[in-house]
Design an enzyme around this catalytic site. Structure first.
Site, PDB file in Angstrom:
ATOM      1  N   TYR A 145      12.156  -1.331 -38.791  1.00 61.27           N
ATOM      2  CA  TYR A 145      12.881  -0.077 -39.040  1.00 61.27           C
ATOM      3  C   TYR A 145      12.277   0.570 -40.278  1.00 61.27           C
ATOM      4  O   TYR A 145      12.087  -0.105 -41.299  1.00 61.27           O
ATOM      5  CB  TYR A 145      14.366  -0.372 -39.274  1.00 61.27           C
ATOM      6  N   ASP A 240       5.250  -0.826 -45.207  1.00 65.23           N
ATOM      7  CA  ASP A 240       6.586  -0.336 -45.565  1.00 65.23           C
ATOM      8  C   ASP A 240       7.252  -1.438 -46.396  1.00 65.23           C
ATOM      9  O   ASP A 240       7.806  -2.385 -45.849  1.00 65.23           O
ATOM     10  CB  ASP A 240       7.399  -0.017 -44.301  1.00 65.23           C
ATOM     11  N   LYS A 268      14.720   1.307 -52.625  1.00 65.32           N
ATOM     12  CA  LYS A 268      15.661   0.249 -53.019  1.00 65.32           C
ATOM     13  C   LYS A 268      15.471  -0.227 -54.463  1.00 65.32           C
ATOM     14  O   LYS A 268      15.918   0.423 -55.402  1.00 65.32           O
ATOM     15  CB  LYS A 268      15.589  -0.893 -51.997  1.00 65.32           C
TER      16      LYS A 268
HETATM   17  P1  KE4 Z   1      16.657   4.580 -46.506  1.00 65.11           P
HETATM   18  O1  KE4 Z   1      16.289   5.933 -45.920  1.00 65.11           O
HETATM   19  O2  KE4 Z   1      17.888   3.986 -45.862  1.00 65.11           O
HETATM   20  O3  KE4 Z   1      16.703   4.600 -48.022  1.00 65.11           O
HETATM   21  O4  KE4 Z   1      15.435   3.578 -46.168  1.00 65.11           O
HETATM   22  C1  KE4 Z   1      15.026   3.418 -44.843  1.00 65.11           C
HETATM   23  C2  KE4 Z   1      14.279   2.102 -44.737  1.00 65.11           C
HETATM   24  C3  KE4 Z   1      12.901   2.137 -44.622  1.00 65.11           C
HETATM   25  N1  KE4 Z   1      12.176   0.990 -44.535  1.00 65.11           N
HETATM   26  C4  KE4 Z   1      12.789  -0.215 -44.565  1.00 65.11           C
HETATM   27  C5  KE4 Z   1      11.956  -1.462 -44.470  1.00 65.11           C
HETATM   28  C6  KE4 Z   1      14.202  -0.310 -44.686  1.00 65.11           C
HETATM   29  O5  KE4 Z   1      14.789  -1.529 -44.702  1.00 65.11           O
HETATM   30  C7  KE4 Z   1      14.967   0.866 -44.767  1.00 65.11           C
HETATM   31  C8  KE4 Z   1      16.473   0.841 -44.849  1.00 65.11           C
HETATM   32  N2  KE4 Z   1      17.081  -0.430 -44.712  1.00 65.11           N
HETATM   33  C9  KE4 Z   1      18.436  -0.454 -44.190  1.00 65.11           C
HETATM   34  C10 KE4 Z   1      18.873  -1.930 -44.168  1.00 65.11           C
HETATM   35  N3  KE4 Z   1      18.663  -2.489 -42.886  1.00 65.11           N
HETATM   36  C11 KE4 Z   1      19.355   0.426 -44.969  1.00 65.11           C
HETATM   37  C12 KE4 Z   1      20.828   0.205 -44.665  1.00 65.11           C
HETATM   38  C13 KE4 Z   1      21.431   1.405 -43.987  1.00 65.11           C
HETATM   39  O6  KE4 Z   1      20.783   2.005 -43.102  1.00 65.11           O
HETATM   40  O7  KE4 Z   1      22.589   1.725 -44.346  1.00 65.11           O
END
Ligand code: KE4
Length: 429
Positions: A145, A240, A268
């Site tokens: 993801y 990523d 993060k």
């Molecule tokens: P954000 O747009 O949510 O800040 O990041 C997207 C993203 C991109 N790449 C990786 C490897 C990620 O894990 C994420 C976001 N992770 C999720 C946890 N599974 C965020 C939690 C959520 O969607 O509320």
């Protein structure tokens, strides 16, 4: 049994004004049943809900809280920065400090651009890769993801080796036709995709250690294979590291596995809990970005002084302490304890871990990719999740999410967690 009356009241109101009552879907507990609790405060490895219930937190706001919640150094930095203004839309010194920190900690990054989320970082990195290579197609892997940019909300299409199909409503097929979705940990699939699309693949984007389908690891040599095949096809390798960056090692997964990607996405940890993303890499690629080059990318709050101050405090604290040694010790203790507990209960559990990221799959078979993960027993996981929650331990509310340790967790926390796991697994029996 814990009372969560105030959370229930808040959720009922939230449902009237917020879709699903949450601002991000995973928080809604749909994968585990029940209702989410609402947090009143968090400190160190603990969170307290609005009903006063205390939990040991193994989600850590999905990765940012690597130093635990409300770390004094971060809070002080935020308070100090906020006193001088919350946003300028004009360059500020914190942006320079942050950029220098990232470039010093991650050798593959010669230049870096700040943004406001992981989604923005991956979306921008892909646009940059396409602009730099003048190619359209991108390879991603099922189970990985990368945020919710249109072209990444995709599943393997019928023409699996050439184009993907949307896996969200609202995404036109045309927006995903240049995204190729392949199985993770299968080199032959990548070789075939490059053979089927000669000179058309701009890059490969991958979570070096996928943490969005639970957690599984690259097989030995897999990342090296991706590095080589991208290079030999003049495509870019994009790591990523939104989740793994500054978590799996001071220099992230690329340091841990000894791989030099062309571009890296961050998020993060680098925000210390505030909204931040970043992407960086070789200067010749990054200099294609506006205002220098033709690839447009922008953000009103990019480089926000408070978010930068929080992230700088987090990175400096991580760089100044033996954080990674402690995270590894805690991870080993948790892994050993959970494996013994599962064995004693006679319940098949696959416990995958990389440093301070982990996942317990209720499955009798090893988990190396999404297909393996999908074989896990989600009903059992639901009961495990709630059994732990009711004992005061908050795990990720889905079998397909990773857990996170912080430097604020203690060996005693781990011992108590393992005791709670033993109790729950006996009940699952
Ligand atoms: P954000 O747009 O949510 O800040 O990041 C997207 C993203 C991109 N790449 C990786 C490897 C990620 O894990 C994420 C976001 N992770 C999720 C946890 N599974 C965020 C939690 C959520 O969607 O509320």
């Amino acid at each position: 049994m814990m009372s969560r009356t105030k959370s229930e009241q808040l959720f009922a109101t939230a449902l009237r004004y917020i879709p699903g009552g949450v601002n991000s879907p995973v928080r809604a507990f749909l994968a585990v049943g029940g209702q989410p609790f609402f947090v009143d405060k968090a400190k160190g490895a603990r969170i307290w809900d609005v009903d006063g219930n205390e939990y040991v937190d193994y989600v850590g706001t999905w990765g940012p809280a690597i130093l635990g919640h409300a770390h004094p150094r971060i809070i002080k930095a935020v308070q100090s920065a906020a006193a001088n203004g919350t946003s300028f839309g004009i360059p500020n010194p914190f942006e320079v400090t942050m950029a220098r920190l990232i470039c010093s900690l991650v050798p593959s990054v010669q230049k870096v651009r700040m943004c406001n989320s992981g989604t923005e970082s991956t979306m921008s990195a892909i646009r940059l890769a396409r602009g730099f290579t003048k190619r359209d197609k991108i390879i991603k892997f099922d189970g990985c993801y990368h945020g919710h940019a249109d072209s990444l909300l995709v599943k393997a299409g019928s023409g699996a080796l050439s184009f993907g199909h949307p896996d969200s409503a609202g995404v036109p097929a045309a927006f995903t036709e240049h995204t190729i979705v392949l199985p993770f940990n299968e080199p032959a699939a990548v070789t075939a995709a490059f053979k089927a699309n000669p000179g058309r693949i701009a890059g490969i984007i991958i979570e070096p250690v996928p943490g969005n389908a639970g957690l599984y690891l690259p097989k030995p040599g897999y990342l090296e294979f991706l590095r080589e095949i991208a290079k030999s096809n003049d495509a870019l390798l994009i790591f990523d590291e939104v989740m793994t960056g500054f978590r799996l090692a001071r220099g992230g997964a690329q340091e841990r596995f000894g791989i030099t990607p062309d571009l890296t996405c961050f998020g993060k940890v680098i925000g210390g809990g505030l909204p931040v993303g970043a992407f960086g890499g070789r200067a010749e690629i990054m200099d294609c970005l506006a205002p220098l080059g033709p690839v447009y990318q922008a953000g009103t709050l990019s480089g926000n002084p408070i978010a930068m101050a929080a992230g700088i405090a987090a990175l400096e604290e991580l760089a100044a302490t033996d954080a990674y040694a402690k995270l590894e010790q805690l991870g080993q203790a948790l892994e050993s304890g959970l494996k013994h507990a599962a064995s004693a209960a006679g319940i098949p559990v696959q416990f995958n871990r990389c440093g301070s990221m982990f996942c317990a799959y209720f499955s009798g078979e090893p988990v190396h990719n999404l297909a393996d993960a999908m074989k896990s027993d989600r009903e059992r996981f639901k009961r495990y999740f709630h059994g732990m929650l009711n004992q005061g331990f908050y795990l990720a509310p889905s079998q397909f999410e990773a857990g996170f340790l912080s430097t604020a967790h203690t060996e005693t926390d781990i011992e108590k967690t393992v005791q709670a796991v033993r109790k729950v697994l006996r009940q699952l029996g």
